[in-house]
Design a protein around this motif. Structure first.
Motif, short mmCIF file in Angstrom:
data_model
loop_
_atom_site.label_atom_id
_atom_site.label_comp_id
_atom_site.label_asym_id
_atom_site.label_seq_id
_atom_site.Cartn_x
_atom_site.Cartn_y
_atom_site.Cartn_z
N ASN A 1 0.79 -1.23 0.00
CA ASN A 1 0.00 0.00 0.00
C ASN A 1 0.82 1.27 0.00
O ASN A 1 1.99 1.29 0.38
CB ASN A 1 -1.01 0.00 1.16
CG ASN A 1 -0.34 0.14 2.52
OD1 ASN A 1 0.60 0.90 2.70
ND2 ASN A 1 -0.82 -0.61 3.50
N GLY B 1 -8.87 11.76 -1.87
CA GLY B 1 -8.90 10.34 -2.20
C GLY B 1 -8.53 10.08 -3.64
O GLY B 1 -7.75 9.16 -3.94
N ARG B 2 -9.06 10.88 -4.56
CA ARG B 2 -8.72 10.72 -5.98
C ARG B 2 -7.24 10.99 -6.23
O ARG B 2 -6.58 10.29 -7.02
CB ARG B 2 -9.59 11.64 -6.84
CG ARG B 2 -11.02 11.13 -7.02
CD ARG B 2 -11.76 11.94 -8.06
NE ARG B 2 -12.04 13.29 -7.61
CZ ARG B 2 -13.14 13.64 -6.93
NH1 ARG B 2 -14.06 12.74 -6.66
NH2 ARG B 2 -13.33 14.90 -6.55
N LEU C 1 -5.34 7.93 -4.98
CA LEU C 1 -5.50 6.80 -5.90
C LEU C 1 -4.62 6.95 -7.14
O LEU C 1 -4.02 5.97 -7.61
CB LEU C 1 -6.97 6.67 -6.32
CG LEU C 1 -7.94 6.16 -5.24
CD1 LEU C 1 -9.37 6.40 -5.68
CD2 LEU C 1 -7.70 4.68 -4.97
N ASP D 1 -1.62 4.41 -8.27
CA ASP D 1 -1.57 3.85 -9.62
C ASP D 1 -0.20 4.11 -10.24
O ASP D 1 0.39 3.22 -10.88
CB ASP D 1 -2.67 4.46 -10.48
CG ASP D 1 -2.73 3.85 -11.87
OD1 ASP D 1 -2.90 2.62 -11.97
OD2 ASP D 1 -2.58 4.60 -12.86
N GLU E 1 -2.06 -0.52 -3.51
CA GLU E 1 -3.37 0.06 -3.21
C GLU E 1 -3.23 1.27 -2.29
O GLU E 1 -2.29 1.35 -1.50
CB GLU E 1 -4.28 -0.99 -2.55
CG GLU E 1 -4.63 -2.14 -3.48
CD GLU E 1 -5.72 -3.02 -2.90
OE1 GLU E 1 -6.13 -2.78 -1.74
OE2 GLU E 1 -6.15 -3.95 -3.60
N ALA E 2 -4.17 2.19 -2.41
CA ALA E 2 -4.19 3.37 -1.54
C ALA E 2 -4.89 3.02 -0.24
O ALA E 2 -5.95 2.39 -0.23
CB ALA E 2 -4.92 4.51 -2.23
#
Length: 225
Positions: free
Chosen positions: A21, A55-56, A59, A63, A74-75
């Protein structure tokens, strides 16, 4: 002993190790204080950070890290906050909104000057590191110097570390050659309106008020330690 390898707090089974993560830890009390200092008071809705935008952003970072490392990253995001006595009803809608966006929340009673959430944030970072799943760290704090030792150790191990906050309060990170600093206002969509920021380099002709970062009465509390 290295700060990263100290014993961590006990966590429940729901916090079992997951996939690799990119970890975001958000210091809500400290960022609120930093934002209040910029605004000169409590933020209105227009100046409250939008966690869906954060959050975006996270993410997209995860990525990009996946592409760079060739493995799925993963975030993971957790907001750490204090709850003052009798304040649960005020914070509950905010906490529920965070959880609906996809953020975990660590809430701790604010009983005295020593009940800050910094130790809990550090324990969470150390736990993810000990599990071997940590591939990157984002520390969100207006003044995150309490995290600097841990940050330096992670960077020495080759892990990317980003600090997000306000450049007025995080000169230690802004000036660092190894830490990436991102001003919170630079993240697309975080604030509905531009922050009314005042720079000592670009003061208005009529002058400007610079509010204290903490109440003067905090000096009295400090004498008791």
């Amino acid at each position: 002993m290295s700060d990263l390898h100290e014993s961590t707090h006990h966590y429940g089974a729901q916090d079992a190790p997951g996939p690799e993560n990119l970890l975001l830890v958000w210091d809500a009390p400290n960022l609120d204080m930093g934002l209040g200092a910029i605004l000169g008071g409590r933020p209105t809705a227009a100046y409250r950070p939008r966690f869906d935008a954060i959050g975006r952003w996270l993410l997209a970072r995860a990525d990009r890290l996946s592409q760079e490392t060739g493995s799925r990253v993963e975030a993971e995001a957790t907001v750490f906050t204090n709850v003052t006595p009798g304040g649960a009803d005020v914070v509950r809608p905010w906490v529920e909104a965070l959880r609906n966006v996809g953020f975990a929340v660590f809430a701790k009673p604010k009983t005295d000057e020593d009940s800050d959430v910094d130790p809990d944030m550090l324990a969470h970072i150390r736990r993810r590191h000990a599990e071997g799943v940590l591939r990157g760290l984002v520390v969100a704090s207006a003044d995150g110097q309490n995290f600097k030792e841990t940050i330096d150790e992670l960077i020495a191990e080759g892990l990317p570390v980003t600090v997000i906050g306000f450049h007025e309060h995080a000169s230690w990170a802004v000036a660092s050659d190894t830490i990436e600093f991102v001003d919170l206002e630079e993240i697309t969509g975080v604030f509905r309106e531009p922050l009314p920021r005042i720079s000592l380099d670009q003061l208005p002709d009529e002058g400007a008020w610079l509010q204290p970062f903490r109440p003067l009465s905090a000096l009295l509390a400090g004498r008791n330690h």
